[in-house]
Design a protein around this motif. Structure first.
Motif, PDB file in Angstrom:
ATOM      1  N   GLN A  86     -17.491   8.500  -6.296  1.00 23.68           N
ATOM      2  CA  GLN A  86     -19.058   8.931  -6.768  1.00 23.68           C
ATOM      3  C   GLN A  86     -18.736  10.005  -7.810  1.00 23.68           C
ATOM      4  OE1 GLN A  86     -21.636   7.101  -6.187  1.00 23.68           O
ATOM      5  NE2 GLN A  86     -23.168   8.440  -7.469  1.00 23.68           N
ATOM      6  N   LEU A  87     -19.487  10.053  -8.768  1.00 29.86           N
ATOM      7  CA  LEU A  87     -19.440  11.218  -9.840  1.00 29.86           C
ATOM      8  C   LEU A  87     -20.076  12.491  -9.017  1.00 29.86           C
ATOM      9  CD1 LEU A  87     -18.853  12.431 -12.597  1.00 29.86           C
ATOM     10  CD2 LEU A  87     -21.119  11.797 -12.882  1.00 29.86           C
ATOM     11  N   GLN A  88     -19.318  13.567  -9.001  1.00 30.49           N
ATOM     12  CA  GLN A  88     -19.508  14.834  -8.584  1.00 30.49           C
ATOM     13  C   GLN A  88     -19.629  15.897  -9.598  1.00 30.49           C
ATOM     14  OE1 GLN A  88     -17.211  16.096  -5.220  1.00 30.49           O
ATOM     15  NE2 GLN A  88     -17.655  14.341  -3.986  1.00 30.49           N
ATOM     16  N   LEU A  89     -20.741  16.762  -9.660  1.00 25.97           N
ATOM     17  CA  LEU A  89     -20.871  17.773 -10.508  1.00 25.97           C
ATOM     18  C   LEU A  89     -21.315  18.977  -9.674  1.00 25.97           C
ATOM     19  CD1 LEU A  89     -23.304  15.753 -13.093  1.00 25.97           C
ATOM     20  CD2 LEU A  89     -20.921  16.112 -13.329  1.00 25.97           C
ATOM     21  N   VAL A  90     -20.528  19.790  -9.983  1.00 27.81           N
ATOM     22  CA  VAL A  90     -20.608  21.210  -9.114  1.00 27.81           C
ATOM     23  C   VAL A  90     -20.747  22.348 -10.184  1.00 27.81           C
ATOM     24  CG1 VAL A  90     -19.577  22.726  -7.536  1.00 27.81           C
ATOM     25  CG2 VAL A  90     -19.178  20.288  -7.379  1.00 27.81           C
ATOM     26  N   GLU A  91     -21.927  22.922 -10.226  1.00 23.82           N
ATOM     27  CA  GLU A  91     -22.321  24.041 -10.894  1.00 23.82           C
ATOM     28  C   GLU A  91     -21.816  25.478 -10.122  1.00 23.82           C
ATOM     29  OE1 GLU A  91     -25.849  21.211 -10.850  1.00 23.82           O
ATOM     30  OE2 GLU A  91     -24.633  21.950  -9.580  1.00 23.82           O
ATOM     31  N   PHE A 109     -15.247  10.785 -11.774  1.00 28.27           N
ATOM     32  CA  PHE A 109     -15.838   9.993 -12.890  1.00 28.27           C
ATOM     33  C   PHE A 109     -14.694   9.371 -13.547  1.00 28.27           C
ATOM     34  CE2 PHE A 109     -19.332   9.409 -15.377  1.00 28.27           C
ATOM     35  CZ  PHE A 109     -18.943   9.316 -16.571  1.00 28.27           C
ATOM     36  N   THR A 110     -15.042   8.054 -13.660  1.00 23.78           N
ATOM     37  CA  THR A 110     -14.148   6.889 -14.313  1.00 23.78           C
ATOM     38  C   THR A 110     -14.828   6.172 -15.475  1.00 23.78           C
ATOM     39  OG1 THR A 110     -14.661   5.392 -12.462  1.00 23.78           O
ATOM     40  CG2 THR A 110     -13.136   6.721 -11.886  1.00 23.78           C
ATOM     41  N   LEU A 111     -16.017   6.345 -15.200  1.00 22.33           N
ATOM     42  CA  LEU A 111     -16.966   5.711 -16.486  1.00 22.33           C
ATOM     43  C   LEU A 111     -17.063   6.628 -17.531  1.00 22.33           C
ATOM     44  CD1 LEU A 111     -19.573   3.821 -14.493  1.00 22.33           C
ATOM     45  CD2 LEU A 111     -17.238   2.931 -15.388  1.00 22.33           C
ATOM     46  N   ASN A 112     -16.970   6.241 -18.824  1.00 20.42           N
ATOM     47  CA  ASN A 112     -17.296   6.969 -20.170  1.00 20.42           C
ATOM     48  C   ASN A 112     -18.614   7.344 -20.137  1.00 20.42           C
ATOM     49  OD1 ASN A 112     -14.766   6.689 -21.216  1.00 20.42           O
ATOM     50  ND2 ASN A 112     -14.975   5.033 -22.127  1.00 20.42           N
ATOM     51  N   TYR A 113     -19.136   8.414 -20.204  1.00 21.02           N
ATOM     52  CA  TYR A 113     -20.395   8.860 -20.210  1.00 21.02           C
ATOM     53  C   TYR A 113     -20.794   9.501 -21.549  1.00 21.02           C
ATOM     54  CZ  TYR A 113     -18.282  13.665 -19.767  1.00 21.02           C
ATOM     55  OH  TYR A 113     -17.796  14.842 -19.497  1.00 21.02           O
ATOM     56  N   TYR A 114     -22.228   9.434 -22.115  1.00 26.26           N
ATOM     57  CA  TYR A 114     -22.546   9.450 -23.385  1.00 26.26           C
ATOM     58  C   TYR A 114     -22.760  11.138 -23.615  1.00 26.26           C
ATOM     59  CZ  TYR A 114     -24.870   8.597 -27.772  1.00 26.26           C
ATOM     60  OH  TYR A 114     -25.300   8.614 -29.114  1.00 26.26           O
ATOM     61  N   CYS A 165     -26.478  20.814 -14.024  1.00 24.20           N
ATOM     62  CA  CYS A 165     -25.726  20.155 -14.933  1.00 24.20           C
ATOM     63  C   CYS A 165     -25.847  18.697 -14.531  1.00 24.20           C
ATOM     64  CB  CYS A 165     -24.083  20.422 -14.459  1.00 24.20           C
ATOM     65  SG  CYS A 165     -22.983  19.776 -15.643  1.00 24.20           S
ATOM     66  N   ALA A 166     -25.814  17.853 -15.702  1.00 25.12           N
ATOM     67  CA  ALA A 166     -26.148  16.570 -15.670  1.00 25.12           C
ATOM     68  C   ALA A 166     -25.480  15.471 -16.622  1.00 25.12           C
ATOM     69  CB  ALA A 166     -27.614  15.917 -15.518  1.00 25.12           C
ATOM     70  N   VAL A 167     -25.214  14.396 -16.251  1.00 23.80           N
ATOM     71  CA  VAL A 167     -24.462  13.505 -17.146  1.00 23.80           C
ATOM     72  C   VAL A 167     -25.463  12.288 -17.292  1.00 23.80           C
ATOM     73  CG1 VAL A 167     -22.667  11.584 -17.230  1.00 23.80           C
ATOM     74  CG2 VAL A 167     -22.047  14.115 -16.463  1.00 23.80           C
ATOM     75  N   GLY A 168     -25.158  11.722 -18.534  1.00 22.82           N
ATOM     76  CA  GLY A 168     -25.975  10.702 -19.044  1.00 22.82           C
ATOM     77  C   GLY A 168     -24.894   9.718 -19.470  1.00 22.82           C
ATOM     78  N   ALA A 169     -25.458   8.440 -19.107  1.00 26.01           N
ATOM     79  CA  ALA A 169     -24.421   7.125 -19.198  1.00 26.01           C
ATOM     80  C   ALA A 169     -24.511   6.411 -20.378  1.00 26.01           C
ATOM     81  CB  ALA A 169     -24.250   6.378 -17.933  1.00 26.01           C
ATOM     82  N   THR A 170     -26.048   6.779 -20.889  1.00 23.19           N
ATOM     83  CA  THR A 170     -26.673   5.880 -21.909  1.00 23.19           C
ATOM     84  C   THR A 170     -26.941   6.604 -23.246  1.00 23.19           C
ATOM     85  OG1 THR A 170     -28.839   6.141 -21.594  1.00 23.19           O
ATOM     86  CG2 THR A 170     -27.631   4.205 -20.428  1.00 23.19           C
ATOM     87  N   ASN A 184     -35.088  12.925 -17.425  1.00 21.11           N
ATOM     88  CA  ASN A 184     -35.344  11.447 -16.859  1.00 21.11           C
ATOM     89  C   ASN A 184     -34.379  10.499 -17.721  1.00 21.11           C
ATOM     90  OD1 ASN A 184     -37.637  12.329 -15.398  1.00 21.11           O
ATOM     91  ND2 ASN A 184     -38.956  11.434 -16.781  1.00 21.11           N
ATOM     92  N   ASP A 185     -33.586  11.025 -18.561  1.00 24.63           N
ATOM     93  CA  ASP A 185     -32.782  10.052 -19.120  1.00 24.63           C
ATOM     94  C   ASP A 185     -31.243  10.257 -18.711  1.00 24.63           C
ATOM     95  OD1 ASP A 185     -34.435   8.597 -20.571  1.00 24.63           O
ATOM     96  OD2 ASP A 185     -34.586  10.245 -22.289  1.00 24.63           O
ATOM     97  N   MET A 186     -31.029  11.273 -17.755  1.00 30.20           N
ATOM     98  CA  MET A 186     -29.786  11.665 -17.372  1.00 30.20           C
ATOM     99  C   MET A 186     -29.641  10.856 -15.823  1.00 30.20           C
ATOM    100  SD  MET A 186     -29.069  13.450 -19.621  1.00 30.20           S
ATOM    101  CE  MET A 186     -27.484  14.309 -19.249  1.00 30.20           C
ATOM    102  N   ASP A 187     -28.291  10.365 -15.518  1.00 27.91           N
ATOM    103  CA  ASP A 187     -27.868   9.625 -14.653  1.00 27.91           C
ATOM    104  C   ASP A 187     -27.429  10.360 -13.392  1.00 27.91           C
ATOM    105  OD1 ASP A 187     -28.678   7.191 -16.089  1.00 27.91           O
ATOM    106  OD2 ASP A 187     -27.104   7.913 -17.259  1.00 27.91           O
ATOM    107  N   TYR A 188     -26.498  11.501 -13.628  1.00 20.69           N
ATOM    108  CA  TYR A 188     -25.727  12.164 -12.499  1.00 20.69           C
ATOM    109  C   TYR A 188     -26.197  13.611 -12.526  1.00 20.69           C
ATOM    110  CZ  TYR A 188     -23.291   7.699 -12.175  1.00 20.69           C
ATOM    111  OH  TYR A 188     -23.053   6.340 -12.109  1.00 20.69           O
ATOM    112  N   TRP A 189     -26.626  14.204 -11.153  1.00 18.17           N
ATOM    113  CA  TRP A 189     -26.943  15.650 -11.344  1.00 18.17           C
ATOM    114  C   TRP A 189     -26.095  16.418 -10.181  1.00 18.17           C
ATOM    115  CZ3 TRP A 189     -30.730  17.637 -14.267  1.00 18.17           C
ATOM    116  CH2 TRP A 189     -31.566  16.638 -14.818  1.00 18.17           C
ATOM    117  N   GLY A 190     -25.840  17.631 -10.675  1.00 21.06           N
ATOM    118  CA  GLY A 190     -25.352  18.455  -9.812  1.00 21.06           C
ATOM    119  C   GLY A 190     -26.379  19.223  -8.708  1.00 21.06           C
TER     120      GLY A 190
END
Length: 125
Positions: free
Chosen positions: A1-6, A27-32, A96-101, A110-116
């Motif tokens: 699972q993706l981890q984001l640590v601020e 994180f193994t998937l490309n994020y946008y 901190c957040a990552v969006g995959a699309t 609301n468009d972000m997928d993973y959050w710290g």
């Protein structure tokens, strides 16, 4: 699972500076896009600044333009938010957040997928 640590939050006086860091792991998937969001007491979460994974295009909320700078260190898999000329209204929990699309380019929560879990920034004298 993706981890984001601020990290990097804290108490600072108005006009001061802080540098937030977001370390990404697992994180193994490309994020946008990856970016910073904040939620002040009694307010909705808002996008502060986002940066594209490819190309490095950036977004800044009008309220922080000219004061905040987002950057990446791909070797360290880390994104930073340099915050200068801080104001009391910048007080918030910063996430901190990552969006995959491609929607993530809009830097909307609301468009972000993973959050710290967030780091608290308090600007007060």
């Amino acid at each position: 699972q993706l981890q984001l640590v601020e990290s990097g939050g804290g108490l600072v006086q108005p006009g001061g500076s802080l540098r937030l860091s977001c370390a990404v792991s697992g994180f193994t998937l490309n994020y946008y896009s990856i970016g910073w969001f904040r939620q002040a007491p009694g307010k909705e979460r808002e996008g502060v600044s986002c940066i594209r994974t490819s190309g490095g295009s950036t977004y800044y909320a009008d309220s922080v333009k000219g004061r905040f700078t987002i950057s990446r260190d791909n070797a360290k898999n880390t994104v930073y938010l340099q915050m200068n000329s801080l104001k009391p209204e910048d007080t918030a929990v910063y996430y901190c957040a990552v969006g995959a699309t491609l929607l993530a380019r809009l830097c909307r929560p609301n468009d972000m997928d993973y959050w710290g879990k967030g780091t608290l920034v308090t600007v007060s004298s």
